[in-house]
Write a protein that holds these residues in place. Structure first.
Motif, PDB file in Angstrom:
ATOM      1  N   ILE A 255       0.819  -1.212   0.000  1.00  0.00           N
ATOM      2  CA  ILE A 255       0.000   0.000   0.000  1.00  0.00           C
ATOM      3  C   ILE A 255       0.853   1.262   0.000  1.00  0.00           C
ATOM      4  N   VAL A 256       1.838   1.340   0.891  1.00  0.00           N
ATOM      5  CA  VAL A 256       2.672   2.551   0.976  1.00  0.00           C
ATOM      6  C   VAL A 256       3.467   2.761  -0.317  1.00  0.00           C
ATOM      7  N   PRO A 257       4.185   1.752  -0.846  1.00  0.00           N
ATOM      8  CA  PRO A 257       4.891   1.984  -2.112  1.00  0.00           C
ATOM      9  C   PRO A 257       3.963   2.351  -3.269  1.00  0.00           C
ATOM     10  N   ALA A 258       2.766   1.746  -3.321  1.00  0.00           N
ATOM     11  CA  ALA A 258       1.818   2.087  -4.388  1.00  0.00           C
ATOM     12  C   ALA A 258       1.340   3.530  -4.240  1.00  0.00           C
ATOM     13  N   GLY A 259       1.088   3.960  -3.016  1.00  0.00           N
ATOM     14  CA  GLY A 259       0.692   5.353  -2.783  1.00  0.00           C
ATOM     15  C   GLY A 259       1.795   6.327  -3.146  1.00  0.00           C
ATOM     16  N   ILE A 260       3.035   5.964  -2.807  1.00  0.00           N
ATOM     17  CA  ILE A 260       4.176   6.809  -3.163  1.00  0.00           C
ATOM     18  C   ILE A 260       4.286   6.911  -4.683  1.00  0.00           C
ATOM     19  N   ALA A 261       4.167   5.785  -5.369  1.00  0.00           N
ATOM     20  CA  ALA A 261       4.269   5.784  -6.834  1.00  0.00           C
ATOM     21  C   ALA A 261       3.176   6.644  -7.456  1.00  0.00           C
ATOM     22  N   LEU A 262       1.957   6.548  -6.946  1.00  0.00           N
ATOM     23  CA  LEU A 262       0.856   7.357  -7.469  1.00  0.00           C
ATOM     24  C   LEU A 262       1.119   8.842  -7.254  1.00  0.00           C
ATOM     25  N   ALA A 263       1.517   9.214  -6.047  1.00  0.00           N
ATOM     26  CA  ALA A 263       1.769  10.625  -5.754  1.00  0.00           C
ATOM     27  C   ALA A 263       2.916  11.170  -6.598  1.00  0.00           C
ATOM     28  N   VAL A 264       3.994  10.396  -6.741  1.00  0.00           N
ATOM     29  CA  VAL A 264       5.132  10.838  -7.561  1.00  0.00           C
ATOM     30  C   VAL A 264       4.695  11.003  -9.012  1.00  0.00           C
ATOM     31  N   HIS A 265       3.832  10.110  -9.493  1.00  0.00           N
ATOM     32  CA  HIS A 265       3.335  10.191 -10.871  1.00  0.00           C
ATOM     33  C   HIS A 265       2.501  11.465 -11.087  1.00  0.00           C
ATOM     34  N   LEU A 266       1.780  11.899 -10.063  1.00  0.00           N
ATOM     35  CA  LEU A 266       0.907  13.075 -10.192  1.00  0.00           C
ATOM     36  C   LEU A 266       1.660  14.408 -10.118  1.00  0.00           C
ATOM     37  N   ILE A 267       2.889  14.381  -9.623  1.00  0.00           N
ATOM     38  CA  ILE A 267       3.676  15.605  -9.473  1.00  0.00           C
ATOM     39  C   ILE A 267       4.597  15.733 -10.685  1.00  0.00           C
ATOM     40  N   PRO A 268       4.631  16.913 -11.322  1.00  0.00           N
ATOM     41  CA  PRO A 268       5.543  17.101 -12.462  1.00  0.00           C
ATOM     42  C   PRO A 268       6.990  16.754 -12.072  1.00  0.00           C
ATOM     43  N   SER A 269       7.701  16.088 -12.987  1.00  0.00           N
ATOM     44  CA  SER A 269       9.024  15.544 -12.669  1.00  0.00           C
ATOM     45  C   SER A 269      10.044  16.609 -12.278  1.00  0.00           C
ATOM     46  N   ALA A 270       9.993  17.787 -12.876  1.00  0.00           N
ATOM     47  CA  ALA A 270      10.954  18.840 -12.521  1.00  0.00           C
ATOM     48  C   ALA A 270      10.737  19.307 -11.086  1.00  0.00           C
ATOM     49  N   ILE A 271       9.477  19.425 -10.691  1.00  0.00           N
ATOM     50  CA  ILE A 271       9.161  19.852  -9.322  1.00  0.00           C
ATOM     51  C   ILE A 271       9.514  18.735  -8.345  1.00  0.00           C
ATOM     52  N   MET A 272       9.223  17.483  -8.716  1.00  0.00           N
ATOM     53  CA  MET A 272       9.548  16.354  -7.836  1.00  0.00           C
ATOM     54  C   MET A 272      11.050  16.246  -7.625  1.00  0.00           C
ATOM     55  N   ALA A 273      11.839  16.531  -8.652  1.00  0.00           N
ATOM     56  CA  ALA A 273      13.303  16.511  -8.508  1.00  0.00           C
ATOM     57  C   ALA A 273      13.749  17.532  -7.466  1.00  0.00           C
ATOM     58  N   ASP A 274      13.098  18.698  -7.456  1.00  0.00           N
ATOM     59  CA  ASP A 274      13.417  19.720  -6.448  1.00  0.00           C
ATOM     60  C   ASP A 274      13.035  19.235  -5.046  1.00  0.00           C
ATOM     61  N   PHE A 275      11.880  18.595  -4.920  1.00  0.00           N
ATOM     62  CA  PHE A 275      11.450  18.076  -3.616  1.00  0.00           C
ATOM     63  C   PHE A 275      12.399  16.974  -3.126  1.00  0.00           C
ATOM     64  N   ARG A 276      12.853  16.135  -4.050  1.00  0.00           N
ATOM     65  CA  ARG A 276      13.807  15.078  -3.671  1.00  0.00           C
ATOM     66  C   ARG A 276      15.136  15.677  -3.204  1.00  0.00           C
ATOM     67  N   ARG A 277      15.580  16.731  -3.880  1.00  0.00           N
ATOM     68  CA  ARG A 277      16.815  17.399  -3.467  1.00  0.00           C
ATOM     69  C   ARG A 277      16.655  17.971  -2.068  1.00  0.00           C
ATOM     70  N   LYS A 278      15.508  18.612  -1.812  1.00  0.00           N
ATOM     71  CA  LYS A 278      15.250  19.164  -0.472  1.00  0.00           C
ATOM     72  C   LYS A 278      15.160  18.051   0.573  1.00  0.00           C
ATOM     73  N   ALA A 279      14.578  16.929   0.194  1.00  0.00           N
ATOM     74  CA  ALA A 279      14.473  15.791   1.123  1.00  0.00           C
ATOM     75  C   ALA A 279      15.858  15.242   1.452  1.00  0.00           C
ATOM     76  N   ASP A 280      16.753  15.204   0.463  1.00  0.00           N
ATOM     77  CA  ASP A 280      18.118  14.736   0.718  1.00  0.00           C
ATOM     78  C   ASP A 280      18.855  15.660   1.681  1.00  0.00           C
ATOM     79  N   GLU A 281      18.517  16.954   1.655  1.00  0.00           N
ATOM     80  CA  GLU A 281      19.178  17.930   2.519  1.00  0.00           C
ATOM     81  C   GLU A 281      18.686  17.864   3.964  1.00  0.00           C
ATOM     82  N   ARG A 282      17.496  17.334   4.162  1.00  0.00           N
ATOM     83  CA  ARG A 282      16.935  17.257   5.517  1.00  0.00           C
ATOM     84  C   ARG A 282      17.641  16.195   6.331  1.00  0.00           C
ATOM     85  N   ALA A 283      17.978  16.554   7.549  1.00  0.00           N
ATOM     86  CA  ALA A 283      18.640  15.602   8.439  1.00  0.00           C
ATOM     87  C   ALA A 283      17.627  14.805   9.253  1.00  0.00           C
ATOM     88  N   ASP A 284      16.498  15.420   9.592  1.00  0.00           N
ATOM     89  CA  ASP A 284      15.510  14.750  10.438  1.00  0.00           C
ATOM     90  C   ASP A 284      14.347  14.251   9.599  1.00  0.00           C
TER      91      ASP A 284
END
Length: 125
Positions: free
Chosen positions: A65-94
């Motif tokens: 369920i969780v991986p399927a939900g993640i895949a759906l949400a990632v699919h709904l977000i434009p890839s350029a914006i998702m790349a920015d969110f992933r970069r910000k997530a990598d920068e977060r320590a907590d």
């Protein structure tokens, strides 16, 4: 193979944090915001809807369920914006936590237990 699975799990954890960030960003489309918020809240909640001690079903949400939900949400977000969110997530320590999602899950369990209790009371009366 084990190394690939570890890498996949790290990517999933990063994407959950990225979805948590996406749910708060105005660039995210509204449908993706709703899905991302729900998935991130559930994945970050300290309480599972189906507890892990329940055989087979307890791990079903974690494995499917969780991986399927993640895949759906990632699919709904434009890839350029998702790349920015992933970069910000990598920068977060907590890792954020969702107390609201935990409260909703506890509420669902309390309602379920109350329904079982009332059903048992009517049956044995």
């Amino acid at each position: 193979m084990l190394e690939r699975m570890k890498h996949w799990a790290r990517r999933l954890k990063r994407d959950v944090v990225a979805l948590w960030i996406a749910a708060r960003d105005p660039r995210t489309p509204w449908v993706a915001t709703v899905v991302a918020a729900a998935v991130a809240a559930y994945a970050l909640s300290p309480i599972d809807l189906i507890p892990d001690f329940i055989p087979i079903l307890g791990y079903l949400d974690d494995l499917l369920i969780v991986p399927a939900g993640i895949a759906l949400a990632v699919h709904l977000i434009p890839s350029a914006i998702m790349a920015d969110f992933r970069r910000k997530a990598d920068e977060r320590a907590d890792r954020p936590r969702s107390v609201v999602a935990a409260a909703v899950i506890v509420f669902v369990w309390v309602l379920g237990l109350a329904a079982v209790g009332f059903g048992a009371a009517r049956h044995f009366r």
